[in-house]
Design a protein around this motif. Structure first.
Motif, short mmCIF file in Angstrom:
data_model
loop_
_atom_site.label_atom_id
_atom_site.label_comp_id
_atom_site.label_asym_id
_atom_site.label_seq_id
_atom_site.Cartn_x
_atom_site.Cartn_y
_atom_site.Cartn_z
N ILE A 100 45.53 30.67 35.08
CA ILE A 100 44.19 30.66 35.67
C ILE A 100 43.99 31.85 36.59
N GLY A 101 45.03 32.18 37.34
CA GLY A 101 44.93 33.23 38.35
C GLY A 101 44.63 34.61 37.80
N TYR A 102 45.35 35.03 36.77
CA TYR A 102 45.13 36.37 36.23
C TYR A 102 43.74 36.53 35.61
N PRO A 103 43.32 35.60 34.73
CA PRO A 103 41.95 35.74 34.19
C PRO A 103 40.87 35.64 35.27
N ALA A 104 41.08 34.75 36.26
CA ALA A 104 40.09 34.62 37.34
C ALA A 104 39.99 35.91 38.15
N LEU A 105 41.14 36.52 38.41
CA LEU A 105 41.16 37.79 39.14
C LEU A 105 40.42 38.86 38.35
N PHE A 106 40.81 39.06 37.10
CA PHE A 106 40.21 40.11 36.28
C PHE A 106 38.70 39.89 36.11
N LEU A 107 38.30 38.68 35.72
CA LEU A 107 36.88 38.41 35.49
C LEU A 107 36.08 38.46 36.80
N GLY A 108 36.68 37.96 37.89
CA GLY A 108 35.99 38.01 39.18
C GLY A 108 35.70 39.44 39.62
N VAL A 109 36.70 40.31 39.47
CA VAL A 109 36.52 41.71 39.86
C VAL A 109 35.56 42.41 38.89
N LEU A 110 35.71 42.14 37.60
CA LEU A 110 34.83 42.77 36.59
C LEU A 110 33.38 42.38 36.82
N ILE A 111 33.12 41.08 36.94
CA ILE A 111 31.74 40.62 37.13
C ILE A 111 31.19 41.11 38.46
N GLY A 125 42.46 40.42 47.59
CA GLY A 125 43.30 40.06 48.74
C GLY A 125 43.92 38.68 48.59
N ALA A 126 43.13 37.72 48.10
CA ALA A 126 43.64 36.36 47.91
C ALA A 126 44.72 36.34 46.82
N ALA A 127 44.49 37.06 45.73
CA ALA A 127 45.49 37.10 44.65
C ALA A 127 46.79 37.74 45.14
N ALA A 128 46.68 38.80 45.93
CA ALA A 128 47.88 39.44 46.48
C ALA A 128 48.61 38.51 47.44
N ALA A 129 47.85 37.75 48.23
CA ALA A 129 48.48 36.79 49.15
C ALA A 129 49.24 35.73 48.37
N VAL A 130 48.66 35.24 47.28
CA VAL A 130 49.35 34.25 46.44
C VAL A 130 50.60 34.87 45.82
N ALA A 188 44.21 49.02 48.62
CA ALA A 188 43.79 48.73 49.99
C ALA A 188 43.57 47.24 50.20
N TYR A 189 42.86 46.60 49.28
CA TYR A 189 42.58 45.17 49.45
C TYR A 189 43.81 44.31 49.17
N ALA A 190 44.66 44.75 48.25
CA ALA A 190 45.91 44.02 48.02
C ALA A 190 46.80 44.09 49.25
N LEU A 191 46.77 45.23 49.94
CA LEU A 191 47.57 45.38 51.16
C LEU A 191 47.20 44.32 52.20
N LEU A 192 45.92 44.01 52.31
CA LEU A 192 45.50 42.96 53.25
C LEU A 192 46.10 41.61 52.84
N VAL A 236 43.53 32.33 52.89
CA VAL A 236 42.41 32.28 53.84
C VAL A 236 42.47 33.48 54.78
N LEU A 237 43.67 33.80 55.28
CA LEU A 237 43.81 34.95 56.17
C LEU A 237 43.43 36.24 55.45
N ALA A 238 43.84 36.38 54.18
CA ALA A 238 43.49 37.58 53.42
C ALA A 238 41.97 37.71 53.30
N ALA A 239 41.30 36.59 53.01
CA ALA A 239 39.83 36.62 52.90
C ALA A 239 39.19 36.99 54.23
N VAL A 240 39.71 36.45 55.32
CA VAL A 240 39.17 36.76 56.65
C VAL A 240 39.40 38.24 56.97
N LEU A 241 40.60 38.76 56.66
CA LEU A 241 40.88 40.19 56.90
C LEU A 241 39.94 41.08 56.11
N VAL A 242 39.70 40.73 54.85
CA VAL A 242 38.78 41.51 54.02
C VAL A 242 37.38 41.50 54.62
#
Length: 198
Positions: free
Chosen positions: A13-24, A38-43, A150-154, A170-176
């Motif tokens: 679920i994570g990889y397709p959600a990441l790719f489609l979320g960023v693409l859309i 950022g959330a995917a990198a945190a996970v 940059a966003y993965a670093l967060l 949640v922290l990654a989302a707040v940092l972003v």
């Protein structure tokens, strides 16, 4: 690292959600793409369910494809499609982006991807001045690699602080969001300063 998916795991679920979320989100800016990365990198930092290199690769590809689609609409699309893409953009920003684009197109593509709300005016300007594809594609790829990093670093920072995937996400989302707010305030301050000086 394996690319085979366990369809019962988070990665399926994570990889397709990441790719489609960023693409859309790169085509229709309704998805907070930086927060998704950022959330995917945190996970990836707090579990074995996602791989950080794959998160970076998929985020870069999703962003690059989305930017190229946006440019294609601006360059090849009908007037109605361009108007739809430009909705919510201030006309003065679009005109200013076109003027600057003729001088420093490559740099603007990179900067436009990194600055909040800068990407669409830059890509519309690129389409308006018929910026060549052979220059746009490498600039877009470079910009998207920097952006994803940059966003993965967060997310990496938040994942390094907390072991819990939920808290790290949640922290990654707040940092972003904080970085986005700070960048918007700096951009507004610079615009106001230019108005005062001119």
């Amino acid at each position: 690292m394996t690319l085979a998916f366990d369809w019962t795991g988070t990665s399926s679920i994570g990889y397709p959600a990441l790719f489609l979320g960023v693409l859309i989100g790169s085509i229709v800016p309704v998805v907070p793409t930086g927060a998704v990365v950022g959330a995917a990198a945190a996970v990836a930092m707090t579990t074995a369910q996602l791989s950080l290199p794959l998160v970076l690769l998929l985020a870069t590809l999703g962003a690059a494809i989305g930017d190229l689609v946006t440019f294609a609409v601006a360059r090849l699309g009908s007037a109605a499609a361009v108007r739809w893409l430009a909705r919510g953009q201030r006309p003065d920003r679009l005109v200013a982006a076109q003027e600057r684009f003729r001088r420093r197109g490559w740099q603007l593509i990179v900067i436009g991807r990194l600055v909040p709300a800068g990407r669409i005016p830059v890509l519309l300007a690129a389409g308006a001045v018929t910026y060549p594809w052979r220059r746009l594609v490498p600039a877009t790829l470079a910009a998207c690699v920097l952006w994803a990093g940059a966003y993965a670093l967060l997310g990496v920072v938040s994942g390094g602080i907390f072991d819990s995937p939920l808290i790290a996400t949640v922290l990654a989302a707040v940092l972003v969001l904080l970085v986005t707010i700070v960048l918007n305030l700096v951009a507004k301050w610079r615009r106001d300063r230019v108005k005062v000086d001119s």
